[in-house]
Write a protein that holds these residues in place. Structure first.
Motif, PDB file in Angstrom:
ATOM      1  N   PRO A   1     -16.533   4.603   0.084  1.00 20.77           N
ATOM      2  CA  PRO A   1     -15.821   3.083   0.084  1.00 20.77           C
ATOM      3  C   PRO A   1     -14.400   2.543  -0.772  1.00 20.77           C
ATOM      4  N   VAL A   2     -13.914   4.136  -1.392  1.00 21.91           N
ATOM      5  CA  VAL A   2     -13.218   3.812  -2.215  1.00 21.91           C
ATOM      6  C   VAL A   2     -11.660   3.741  -0.760  1.00 21.91           C
ATOM      7  N   ASN A   3     -11.314   4.366   0.003  1.00 23.62           N
ATOM      8  CA  ASN A   3     -10.658   4.558   1.187  1.00 23.62           C
ATOM      9  C   ASN A   3     -10.668   3.218   2.142  1.00 23.62           C
ATOM     10  N   ALA A   4     -11.517   3.370   2.849  1.00 19.98           N
ATOM     11  CA  ALA A   4     -11.961   1.776   3.732  1.00 19.98           C
ATOM     12  C   ALA A   4     -11.291   0.491   2.693  1.00 19.98           C
ATOM     13  N   LEU A   5     -11.749   0.045   0.767  1.00 24.68           N
ATOM     14  CA  LEU A   5     -10.721  -0.412  -0.181  1.00 24.68           C
ATOM     15  C   LEU A   5      -9.933  -0.845   0.310  1.00 24.68           C
ATOM     16  N   LEU A   6      -9.073   0.870   0.165  1.00 22.97           N
ATOM     17  CA  LEU A   6      -7.255   0.053  -0.205  1.00 22.97           C
ATOM     18  C   LEU A   6      -7.263   0.564   1.406  1.00 22.97           C
ATOM     19  N   ARG A   7      -6.937   0.917   2.247  1.00 20.18           N
ATOM     20  CA  ARG A   7      -6.754  -0.036   3.774  1.00 20.18           C
ATOM     21  C   ARG A   7      -6.807  -1.150   3.726  1.00 20.18           C
ATOM     22  N   GLY A   8      -7.481  -1.888   2.902  1.00 22.83           N
ATOM     23  CA  GLY A   8      -7.635  -3.176   2.981  1.00 22.83           C
ATOM     24  C   GLY A   8      -6.420  -4.327   2.135  1.00 22.83           C
ATOM     25  N   PRO A   9      -6.442  -5.805   2.522  1.00 26.21           N
ATOM     26  CA  PRO A   9      -5.879  -6.148   1.664  1.00 26.21           C
ATOM     27  C   PRO A   9      -6.019  -5.885  -0.081  1.00 26.21           C
ATOM     28  N   ILE A  10      -7.092  -5.597  -0.479  1.00 24.60           N
ATOM     29  CA  ILE A  10      -7.064  -5.475  -1.706  1.00 24.60           C
ATOM     30  C   ILE A  10      -6.824  -4.576  -2.044  1.00 24.60           C
ATOM     31  N   GLY A  11      -6.153  -3.422  -0.870  1.00 25.18           N
ATOM     32  CA  GLY A  11      -5.909  -2.072  -1.075  1.00 25.18           C
ATOM     33  C   GLY A  11      -3.802  -2.225  -1.655  1.00 25.18           C
ATOM     34  N   LYS A  12      -3.612  -3.450  -0.768  1.00 24.38           N
ATOM     35  CA  LYS A  12      -2.278  -3.792  -1.483  1.00 24.38           C
ATOM     36  C   LYS A  12      -2.181  -4.698  -2.412  1.00 24.38           C
ATOM     37  N   LEU A  13      -3.386  -5.418  -3.102  1.00 29.32           N
ATOM     38  CA  LEU A  13      -3.027  -6.328  -3.990  1.00 29.32           C
ATOM     39  C   LEU A  13      -3.043  -5.332  -5.258  1.00 29.32           C
ATOM     40  N   LEU A  14      -3.768  -4.253  -5.350  1.00 32.21           N
ATOM     41  CA  LEU A  14      -3.433  -3.573  -6.240  1.00 32.21           C
ATOM     42  C   LEU A  14      -2.699  -2.206  -6.091  1.00 32.21           C
ATOM     43  N   ALA A  15      -2.105  -1.433  -5.174  1.00 33.08           N
ATOM     44  CA  ALA A  15      -0.523  -1.269  -4.848  1.00 33.08           C
ATOM     45  C   ALA A  15       0.379  -2.210  -5.467  1.00 33.08           C
ATOM     46  N   ARG A  16       0.079  -3.692  -5.467  1.00 32.78           N
ATOM     47  CA  ARG A  16       0.789  -4.508  -6.378  1.00 32.78           C
ATOM     48  C   ARG A  16       1.278  -4.677  -7.730  1.00 32.78           C
ATOM     49  N   LEU A  17      -0.390  -4.628  -8.322  1.00 32.47           N
ATOM     50  CA  LEU A  17      -0.130  -4.584  -9.897  1.00 32.47           C
ATOM     51  C   LEU A  17       0.011  -3.482 -10.388  1.00 32.47           C
ATOM     52  N   GLY A  18      -0.204  -2.364  -9.386  1.00 32.06           N
ATOM     53  CA  GLY A  18       0.315  -0.750  -9.929  1.00 32.06           C
ATOM     54  C   GLY A  18       1.499  -0.445 -10.089  1.00 32.06           C
ATOM     55  N   GLY A  19       2.278  -0.899  -9.464  1.00 29.99           N
ATOM     56  CA  GLY A  19       3.643  -0.884  -9.250  1.00 29.99           C
ATOM     57  C   GLY A  19       4.353  -0.267  -8.126  1.00 29.99           C
ATOM     58  N   VAL A  20       3.587  -0.015  -7.320  1.00 32.76           N
ATOM     59  CA  VAL A  20       3.347   0.777  -6.333  1.00 32.76           C
ATOM     60  C   VAL A  20       3.603  -0.076  -4.937  1.00 32.76           C
ATOM     61  N   THR A  21       4.285   0.444  -4.176  1.00 30.68           N
ATOM     62  CA  THR A  21       5.094  -0.417  -2.454  1.00 30.68           C
ATOM     63  C   THR A  21       3.634  -0.505  -1.565  1.00 30.68           C
ATOM     64  N   THR A  22       4.067  -1.227  -1.072  1.00 27.60           N
ATOM     65  CA  THR A  22       2.770  -2.010  -0.053  1.00 27.60           C
ATOM     66  C   THR A  22       3.528  -0.868   1.295  1.00 27.60           C
ATOM     67  N   LYS A  23       4.984  -0.519   1.080  1.00 25.96           N
ATOM     68  CA  LYS A  23       5.082  -0.191   2.657  1.00 25.96           C
ATOM     69  C   LYS A  23       5.527   1.326   3.370  1.00 25.96           C
ATOM     70  N   ARG A  24       3.938   1.497   2.245  1.00 24.58           N
ATOM     71  CA  ARG A  24       3.676   2.997   2.641  1.00 24.58           C
ATOM     72  C   ARG A  24       2.555   3.426   2.287  1.00 24.58           C
ATOM     73  N   ARG A  25       1.053   4.110   3.608  1.00 26.33           N
ATOM     74  CA  ARG A  25       0.042   3.968   3.217  1.00 26.33           C
ATOM     75  C   ARG A  25      -0.142   4.993   2.180  1.00 26.33           C
ATOM     76  N   ILE A  26      -1.046   4.559   1.783  1.00 24.47           N
ATOM     77  CA  ILE A  26      -1.370   5.095   0.038  1.00 24.47           C
ATOM     78  C   ILE A  26      -2.800   6.258   1.137  1.00 24.47           C
ATOM     79  N   PRO A  27      -2.810   7.643   1.429  1.00 31.71           N
ATOM     80  CA  PRO A  27      -3.788   8.683   1.004  1.00 31.71           C
ATOM     81  C   PRO A  27      -4.672   8.458   0.844  1.00 31.71           C
ATOM     82  N   ALA A  28      -5.659   8.867   2.161  1.00 35.61           N
ATOM     83  CA  ALA A  28      -6.960   9.005   1.767  1.00 35.61           C
ATOM     84  C   ALA A  28      -7.407   9.607   0.965  1.00 35.61           C
ATOM     85  N   PHE A  29      -8.588   9.578   0.146  1.00 30.61           N
ATOM     86  CA  PHE A  29      -9.226  10.604  -0.585  1.00 30.61           C
ATOM     87  C   PHE A  29      -9.845  11.123  -0.127  1.00 30.61           C
ATOM     88  N   ALA A  30     -10.204  12.710  -0.604  1.00 27.81           N
ATOM     89  CA  ALA A  30     -11.129  13.943   0.078  1.00 27.81           C
ATOM     90  C   ALA A  30     -12.382  12.878  -1.038  1.00 27.81           C
TER      91      ALA A  30
END
Length: 964
Positions: A675-704
């Motif tokens: 569920p975390v990976n699914a969440l991060l692949r969507g719009p919420i993931g981009k929002l969280l990235a911006r809030l965390g100072g992380v670029t949205t131009k990269r795909r966040i690696p999937a957690f195992a």
């Protein structure tokens, strides 16, 4: 002369009117950088200007004349005599005026701007079978303008002489802002239609001709006596019998008479074949005794060095970093060249026999391996840096690093010079161009105390008298600068000194150009850069800096300005400088600002400095400088310490929390990976990235998931007694647990069965973001668990975590337990190199591999590189992307660093990936998680995936290709 403080504002305003768009920097972040070159001196300028054209230089010199502000021209800033520092305004030609304007192969000439780096010119002319003859050891970063300023020579000066012998014409700007051309027949206005300029230049030439006519006798008898006589001005080129060669006369004037904007240089043919002999001797005097005989064989180079430099190189870069030297405590490199390889090799063998018969040489050989030749030349070229900070931690300094005598007098001079050192209880590290009689020596002066500086002054005065007694010169290629200008009166008559002063006054009547050198010189013990203990800003650091006597202050003082970090090729450092070309993004620039911070100089707000923070911002913490820098500057560690101090008790950048605490958040994510990976692949993931100072131009690696690691390790169990521990780091556990399984199988297959250690952390992400208190707590927990009486090797699949355990843990904790743990740490490459069973045979490997070595592995685990292991295991071609991948842990994920990250990738990695043939894809290997992530970002859409070395060697896997 007007006070530069009051003149600065009018100067800047005037430049804004007359040179629209000219880049002018006046803040501490610029003036602190340019207060230093590679000498003992520190002279903060008031402003730094980056001209783009000769017209900009004209505007600057006219404005400076109006306001009375002095001007110092600067190229690569590698001057060892203080030639490239000065008050007032510094002109940096290296940033923009670095174009090759023309190459004429038929005439064997090139026209270049002053800021062109020598290696850039040589690369361009090599296409025509030509090169520029003089080749200083700083060839990867020195500029033609700087070489002209010093009349530089280099390793092959036995054959090619000095820069002055290769200059056809100089394009100059006079102190009052007139453009002119100095050539081999005189001085001419650059714009014949400008009547005022023509008149001004004609008057200059007439005044110079009168000066020469009035001083024929001292010029003929005192100048041009030996091949390396650079000290003073080269007025003998203006004698009637020498054709009034103004171009050659201005070479070596150190920017004190005119500012050179461009030059037409003569090129020479590149030799078709060469042979390198390495000759071992008991000491440098014995080596010098053989030089006259060697010169009879017309060598292209005769270089000497002593054992201290070799020992330092091996300590810093591993025992295999210097190969090919025979027995001895001092060595000569002798290079012979020609057009026929067989003939050159025959001459080399014959010369070796002759020298053996003479009896002084105790060992000698012809070096046939290209790799050994490159290794040996690198030792010699890094001599100045290697001699600055030796194996025992001792520091040495220039000041008397450039004396020269006739080659036949070299042995006698060295014998007496060593006696002089001993009488002053000083130690010198010797190297140099022995075939030209030029001796480079760095000496352990005490520059931090009044008594030490007085002792240095006494020594230099006696050394000057000694070299003159042997018919020599104070300077053989570095120039006089601030180090030796005051001593010219020991070498020359009063009449000659007056002639030098008159020559400068003709060109620069107001004394605005590079004041303090050659004419009206500054005291040689004035403006010394080394801070005294009372100047040092009190600092209590978390890193222990065990190799530096003065802690953090001593560590940042390692930088002596040789500028190897400004090279754009070879080695790995400094990726940010290679991407931006800015001095403040170089290892040297950052170190100089940290030195200013420590001394409370131009940077006066200590750990809170925004200038230092800005300079460190683009440091990728790759650690390459700790290996590639000749003095071992470790900017990644300095940055971590600075960030810790800078943000102590303050709110940090958002990415320090989101990425710095990744080991904790990734462990939590493992409980609900899907569920975390699914969440991060969507719009919420981009929002969280911006809030965390992380670029949205990269795909966040999937957690195992947490179970993935258990499955991977379960499949790797062998039941054999464990000979090693496999440290499962946070990145492997969270993102690629399959690597842990593969590593376990490979180690077992190689005769090193292991047991996995999970749930521990090296603290790396907290170190790289400067959260050192947290890092220490985590490291202490890890060390307590690992230091339990077990002495088995610890193998770490992730190179950055291995490096943190190997180096950061003992330097942050400073305990015996931490050092014991560090001594057991191996990368997978290191374990397979050092611990594998002798009869181990890996699975069949591909013929070709594209390799991205992790920077931390390159820097920390010397002599244990994946390239060498793959070659030994049978990979025929290893195409290594030599350089940083650009992602560099948290750096490339931070939003503000994305563009720089990609620019760094463009330097080496991306071209290798772009060159992969889609029809026959190569296997790509990258052990670092960051490197693999960057490769996926760059080429994943083409199906290219990086394999970990463990996956490549996994005996349970089918041999994969480079695509998935």
């Amino acid at each position: 002369m007007t006070d530069t403080t009051t003149a600065l504002e009018p100067l800047v305003a005037r430049l804004a009117e007359t040179a629209v768009g000219l880049r002018v920097e006046t803040g501490p972040g610029a003036t602190g950088l340019y207060a230093y070159d590679a000498s003992n001196y520190r002279v903060p300028p008031r402003a730094v200007v980056f001209p783009r054209s000769a017209d900009d230089v004209v505007a600057v010199l006219r404005a400076c004349r109006e306001t009375g502000v002095p001007v110092t021209a600067r190229g690569g800033g590698t001057s060892m005599a203080g030639n490239a520092v000065g008050p007032g305004l510094v002109l940096d030609f290296s940033r923009y005026m670095n174009r090759i304007l023309d190459i004429d192969p038929s005439a064997r000439t090139a026209r270049v701007e002053a800021g062109v780096v020598l290696d850039t010119l040589r690369s361009a002319t090599a296409l025509h079978g030509l090169t520029f003859g003089p080749d200083p050891s700083s060839h990867s970063r020195c500029t033609l303008g700087g070489m002209i300023g010093n009349d530089a020579c280099g390793n092959r000066s036995v054959r090619d002489g000095r820069t002055s012998g290769h200059i056809e014409a100089l394009e100059i700007v006079t102190a009052d802002g007139v453009r002119a051309v100095a050539d081999r027949s005189g001085l001419h206005a650059a714009e014949p239609g400008d009547a005022d300029a023509v008149q001004r230049v004609a008057r200059l030439e007439a005044d110079v001709r009168r000066l020469i006519a009035d001083n024929l006798e001292p010029i003929r008898t005192e100048l041009g006596r030996i091949p390396r006589q650079v000290s003073g001005y080269q007025l003998h080129h203006l004698l009637p019998e020498n054709g009034f060669d103004v171009a050659r006369a201005l070479v070596g004037t150190e920017g004190s008479c005119a500012v050179v904007t461009a030059a037409t240089v003569r090129l020479v043919a590149t030799a078709q074949a060469s042979a390198l002999l390495t000759l071992g001797y008991d000491d440098v005097v014995d080596a010098a005794e053989d030089v006259p005989e060697i010169l009879r064989w017309s060598p292209s180079a005769v270089e000497g060095m002593d054992e201290a430099i070799v020992a330092t190189m091996r300590a810093r870069r591993g025992p295999d970093s210097v190969t090919g030297l025979p027995e001895g405590r001092a060595w000569l490199y002798v290079e012979l060249d020609g057009d026929d390889e067989a003939a050159v090799n025959a001459r080399a063998a014959e010369l070796l026999d002759v020298l053996k018969a003479r009896g002084r040489m105790i060992g000698g050989r012809v070096v046939e391996s290209p790799a050994e030749r490159r290794s040996l030349w690198r030792v010699r070229e890094d001599g100045a840096g290697l001699a600055a900070r030796l194996v025992d931690g001792g520091e040495s300094w220039p000041g008397w690093e450039d004396s020269a005598v006739a080659p036949e007098n070299l042995a006698a001079y060295l014998r007496d010079f060593r006696r002089l050192l001993a009488s002053h209880r000083l130690t010198g590290v010797l190297y140099g161009h022995f075939g030209a009689g030029c001796v480079h020596v760095r000496i352990d002066f005490d520059l931090a105390t009044d008594s030490g500086r007085a002792a240095m002054r006494r020594f230099l005065s006696e050394a000057a008298a000694l070299v003159v007694e042997h018919g020599g010169t104070l300077s053989g290629e570095h120039g006089d600068g601030r180090a030796r200008g005051e001593l010219l009166e020991v070498m020359y008559s009063h009449r000659m000194i007056r002639a030098f002063a008159a020559f400068k006054e003709i060109f620069d009547p107001e004394g605005l150009l590079n004041p303090g050198v050659i004419v009206a010189p500054a005291r040689l013990d004035a403006d010394l850069a080394l801070h005294t203990p009372s100047d040092v800003l009190p600092v209590e650091t978390l890193f222990s800096f065990p190799h530096d006597e003065d802690g953090f202050a001593g560590a940042v003082r390692r930088c002596v300005g040789v500028g190897r970090c400004r090279s754009d090729a070879g080695g790995v450092m400094c990726p940010s400088y290679r991407a931006t070309g800015e001095e403040n993004d170089s290892t040297r620039g950052r170190a100089r600002l940290l030195q200013e911070m420590v001394r409370g100089g131009t940077v006066q707000d200590g750990w809170r400095s925004t200038e230092v923070k800005d300079a460190l911002d683009l440091c990728l913490s790759c650690k390459a400088c700790s290996s590639d820098c000749p003095v071992g500057v470790d900017m990644a560690t300095y940055k971590a310490e600075f960030l810790h101090q800078h943000y102590k008790g303050r709110l940090r950048p958002r990415s320090h929390y989101s990425l710095g605490w990744l080991p904790l958040t990734s462990a939590l994510a493992g409980y609900a990976a899907r569920p975390v990976n699914a969440l991060l692949r969507g719009p919420i993931g981009k929002l969280l990235a911006r809030l965390g100072g992380v670029t949205t131009k990269r795909r966040i690696p999937a957690f195992a998931s947490r179970s993935a690691l258990r499955r991977a390790l379960r499949s790797a169990r062998t039941g054999e007694p464990a000979k090693a521990l496999l440290f499962v780091d946070s990145f492997t556990r969270a993102f690629r647990p399959e690597v842990a399984g593969a590593a376990s199988r490979v180690l077992a297959d190689a005769g090193i069965p292991c047991t996995a250690e999970d749930g521990l952390c090296c603290g790396l992400t907290w170190v790289s973001t400067g959260q050192l208190s947290t890092a220490r707590r985590i490291m202490a927990r890890t060390v307590a668990h690992l230091d339990n009486g077990d002495d088995r090797p610890i193998v770490v699949a992730e190179p950055s975590c291995a490096a943190a355990l190997k180096r950061d843990v003992p330097e942050l904790l400073g305990t015996d337990a931490a050092r014991r743990v560090a001594s057991r740490v191996h990368t997978l490459t290191g374990a397979l190199t050092d611990l594998a069973a002798p009869d181990w045979t890996p699975p069949e490997l591909p013929d070709q591999v594209v390799l991205q070595t992790h920077c931390h592995e390159y820097a920390t685990f010397k002599g244990r590189h994946p390239r060498d292991l793959l070659s030994r295991l049978g990979v025929r071609k290893v195409d290594e992307a030599e350089g940083c991948c650009g992602l560099a842990g948290n750096f490339g994920f931070e939003a503000q660093h994305y563009e720089t990250s990609m620019a760094v990738a463009d330097l080496a990695l991306k071209p290798r990936l772009d060159g992969i043939d889609q029809d026959a894809p190569a296997v790509v290997v990258a052990d670092g998680f960051s490197c693999a992530t960057q490769i996926d970002h760059l080429a994943g859409d083409r199906g290219i995936r990086a394999l970990h070395l463990a996956e490549l060697l996994d005996p349970a896997a089918d041999q994969p290709g480079g695509t998935s």
